[in-house]
Design an enzyme around this catalytic site. Structure first.
Site, short mmCIF file in Angstrom:
data_model
loop_
_atom_site.label_atom_id
_atom_site.label_comp_id
_atom_site.label_asym_id
_atom_site.label_seq_id
_atom_site.Cartn_x
_atom_site.Cartn_y
_atom_site.Cartn_z
N THR A 153 5.42 -7.16 1.09
CA THR A 153 4.24 -7.43 0.26
C THR A 153 4.28 -6.62 -1.03
OG1 THR A 153 3.02 -7.63 2.36
CG2 THR A 153 1.71 -7.58 0.34
N ARG A 159 9.87 -0.92 1.84
CA ARG A 159 9.30 0.24 2.53
C ARG A 159 10.04 0.47 3.83
NH1 ARG A 159 2.83 -0.39 1.41
NH2 ARG A 159 3.13 -0.52 -0.84
N SER A 176 2.56 3.73 -0.60
CA SER A 176 1.12 3.54 -0.67
C SER A 176 0.35 4.23 0.44
CB SER A 176 0.83 2.05 -0.69
OG SER A 176 -0.53 1.82 -0.93
N LYS A 223 9.60 0.05 -5.62
CA LYS A 223 9.45 -1.30 -6.15
C LYS A 223 9.69 -1.31 -7.65
CE LYS A 223 4.46 -1.22 -6.84
NZ LYS A 223 3.22 -1.97 -6.70
N ASP A 274 -5.96 5.90 -2.10
CA ASP A 274 -4.84 5.96 -1.16
C ASP A 274 -3.66 6.75 -1.70
OD1 ASP A 274 -4.01 4.14 -3.07
OD2 ASP A 274 -2.90 2.92 -1.64
N ASP A 312 -0.94 6.15 -3.34
CA ASP A 312 -0.44 5.94 -4.70
C ASP A 312 -1.55 5.62 -5.70
OD1 ASP A 312 -0.86 3.47 -3.49
OD2 ASP A 312 0.67 2.48 -4.70
N ASP A 320 -3.89 3.22 -5.92
CA ASP A 320 -4.31 1.88 -6.35
C ASP A 320 -5.45 1.32 -5.50
OD1 ASP A 320 -2.72 1.47 -4.15
OD2 ASP A 320 -1.38 0.01 -5.10
N ARG A 321 -5.75 1.96 -4.37
CA ARG A 321 -6.86 1.46 -3.53
C ARG A 321 -8.12 2.29 -3.75
NH1 ARG A 321 -4.73 -0.54 2.30
NH2 ARG A 321 -2.89 -1.63 1.55
N THR A 360 -1.73 -12.88 -0.37
CA THR A 360 -1.90 -11.43 -0.32
C THR A 360 -0.84 -10.71 -1.15
OG1 THR A 360 -2.90 -11.57 1.86
CG2 THR A 360 -1.87 -9.48 1.30
N GLU A 406 -9.28 -7.77 -0.08
CA GLU A 406 -10.13 -7.17 0.95
C GLU A 406 -9.59 -5.81 1.41
OE1 GLU A 406 -8.55 -6.76 4.05
OE2 GLU A 406 -6.83 -7.75 3.11
N SER A 407 -8.32 -5.54 1.13
CA SER A 407 -7.67 -4.31 1.59
C SER A 407 -7.95 -3.14 0.64
CB SER A 407 -6.17 -4.56 1.71
OG SER A 407 -5.66 -5.06 0.48
N LYS A 437 -3.58 -2.98 -8.93
CA LYS A 437 -4.93 -2.62 -8.55
C LYS A 437 -5.13 -1.15 -8.91
CE LYS A 437 -3.68 -2.23 -3.60
NZ LYS A 437 -2.43 -3.00 -3.46
N ARG A 482 -3.02 -8.82 11.58
CA ARG A 482 -4.32 -8.64 10.95
C ARG A 482 -5.17 -9.89 11.24
NH1 ARG A 482 -3.13 -4.20 8.15
NH2 ARG A 482 -1.40 -4.10 6.67
#
Ligand code: VG1
Ligand code: CO
Length: 543
Positions: free
Chosen positions: A17, A21, A112, A125, A277, A279, A281-282, A344, A364-365, A376, A496
């Site tokens: 995604t 990783r 992340s 990435k 989070d 990195d 971005d959340r 996603t 939503e994450s 993000k 999920r």
């Protein structure tokens, strides 16, 4: 001295995604990281005269990986590398730097929200010149390259001094070490009304906590929230980035950000809480005794964007990932702007943002963002909320309740079954797929199935197609259950289950989401037989 090193392909270097990783120990194998980096450079093609941004979330192996990448970049002919001091750049800051200096892309080192440390995860990435994650066409080409690689290029050269701001040379390449916070903070000042937020803090009646979870956002949050905006000293907790995130799990949700959650509950709860989070971005946004779902956060941000300087002239459109609740769709409809549904992962928003079709997007994450960068952006979302709060002078809860009273409430939850046996997870998905063939039009409990499919997406800008993006069961009343396997884990499989039910504005809108969704949860568990097949009593994480 340029060196050609002979190597052989490794299995499984296919980006998921969000990049490749794996466990740190996998990346530490001789040639493992090098092969993947060379495959990225080969996918780019001619690297001569190009500028590359390099930075990461500071997790274990970040520094070593950066030295390896810089030597390889020089040997591959890059003219210049921009590197965050100490090898640090949050994911949104990397995107900001790639764009601001009009570079040719960047390598972002991060896993992340996955745990760090010697036994934890590492990730890498590539981001394109627009600052966004490489699209599938690029990542698949990189993967193909990893399967046929026979050599990589590097230099025999001493380490770069990552702590020294300014210019250095590495072979024929110039290295510029940047302050990782400065460009990003400047961008935030250009979007939000810092004076108004400062005034809110200056009154001394508005107390906040930002939990950086010992990850990358600590230095960013300290500079922006405490130094520039005047939040009370100590408002930012766990602000020192650590290679193992202090042993924690840097995922901003109700389970893992428990220190923050405790501060936001009870009679002495603070007015506003947020976490980010690994990195950066959340984001998770909390009010006094109140949790804002990420899907609602996107909708509220969209509905209040006119209050924020950077978005005052209106938003062009909104996009959300498929499993994200449809709360944002209702705002888009009211505003008379389009709302796009993508698979996603942030890489699917890039084309829409570049084409000016959308201004805001979210998942939503705990991911929210806009056209200011192509990732993000956790702190951006926090500042957006603070700006709204500074203008409206209401509590977080009052703002969300007011939103629900206008648009209705998309009750939402996600149940994760982490660390499952891979075959069991695949079996569940295969059997659900088979059941979906005949389920259309049938009644399931009080619901009638309107549609059941495996989500596919055709990019409206370049026509590229993506298949197998999640099994969705859509009922005639608009309720949904989505089943998806995670593409970011490094151990076993994660199933999920996403659940959504709509309550109209006239309904009783308060109430606990797990209770309100109990009927759908029961259907999802029975259809998938997840408890029986895993032998578990319930999910590992509920968000
Ligand atoms: C998860 C989330 C997805 C997000 C991705 C990267 O992916 O569900 O919405 O874009 O992580 O986020 P998956 O495949 O595990 O469901 V992050 O903060 O890793 O950059
Ligand atoms: Co992240």
């Amino acid at each position: 001295m340029k060196r050609h090193i002979a190597t052989q392909p490794f299995e499984g270097q296919r980006p998921g995604t969000s990049g490749l990783r794996k466990k740190v120990t996998v990346f530490q194998q001789p040639h493992y990281l090098e092969n993947f980096v060379q495959a990225i450079f080969d996918t780019i093609g001619d690297c001569a005269h190009k500028t590359l941004v390099v930075g990461g979330d500071g997790r274990y192996y970040n520094r070593e990986a950066i030295q390896i990448i810089l030597r390889m970049a020089s040997a591959n002919g890059f003219a210049c590398a921009l590197v965050g001091r100490d090898g640090l750049l949050s994911t949104p800051a990397a995107s900001c730097v790639i764009r601001k200096y009009k570079t040719d892309g960047g390598i972002v080192l991060s896993a992340s929200h996955n745990p760090g440390g010697a036994e934890g995860d590492f990730g890498i990435k590539f981001n394109m010149p627009n600052g966004g994650p490489a699209p599938e066409s690029f990542t698949e080409a990189t993967y193909a390259r990893t399967r046929e690689i026979t050599q990589y290029l590097t230099l025999a050269h001493e380490d770069v001094e990552l702590g020294r701001i300014g210019t250095q040379r590495l072979g024929d390449m110039t290295i510029q070490i940047l302050d990782p916070v400065a460009d990003y903070a400047e961008l935030m000042e250009s979007l939000f009304d810092f004076d108004q937020i400062r005034a809110l803090f200056a009154e001394g009646l508005f107390n906040i906590c930002f939990d950086a979870m010992h990850a990358i956002t600590g230095p960013y949050a300290l500079e922006i929230l405490e130094n520039r905006l005047g939040a009370m000293p100590g408002s930012v907790i766990n602000s020192v980035p650590l290679p193992d995130f202090g042993g924690g799990h840097p995922d901003p949700n109700l389970t893992y950000a428990h220190e923050l959650v405790d501060l936001m509950q009870g009679a002495n709860a603070l007015d506003f809480g947020a976490a980010s989070d690994g990195d950066g971005d959340r984001n998770m946004v909390l009010g006094k005794n109140f949790f804002v779902t990420p899907s609602d956060s996107l909708a509220v941000i969209a509905a209040n964007a006119h209050l924020v300087p950077g978005y005052r002239d209106g938003i062009a459109g909104i996009a959300r990932s498929m499993p994200t609740s449809q709360a944002a769709d209702r705002v888009a409809e009211a505003l008379g702007i389009p709302c796009y549904e993508t698979p996603t992962g942030w890489k699917f928003f890039g084309n829409l943002l570049d084409a000016g079709k959308i201004t805001l997007c979210g998942e939503e994450s705990f991911g929210t963002g806009s056209n200011h960068v192509r990732e993000k952006d956790g702190l951006w979302a926090v500042l957006f909320w603070l700006n709204i709060l500074a203008v409206r002078r209401q509590s977080v809860e009052a703002i969300v309740l007011d939103h629900w009273r206008r648009y209705g409430r998309n009750v939402y939850s996600r149940h994760d079954f982490e660390g499952m046996d891979t075959d069991t997870a695949r079996g569940i998905m295969a059997d659900l797929t088979a059941r979906f063939e005949t389920i259309k039009g049938k009644s399931v409990g009080p619901y009638v199935v309107a549609n059941a499919d495996d989500f596919s997406y055709t990019d409206p800008i370049d026509g590229s197609e993506s298949h197998g993006q999640g099994l969705r069961l859509i009922f005639t009343d608009g309720s949904r259950i989505v089943f998806r396997l995670s593409g970011t884990g490094t151990e076993g499989a994660t199933l999920r289950i996403y659940l959504e039910q709509y309550l109209g504005p006239e309904a009783d809108l308060s109430g606990d989401s797990q209770e309100l969704l109990a009927g759908l949860i029961d259907i999802a568990y029975r259809l998938s037989e997840v408890l029986m097949r895993t032998g578990r009593g319930g999910p590992t994480v509920i968000t």
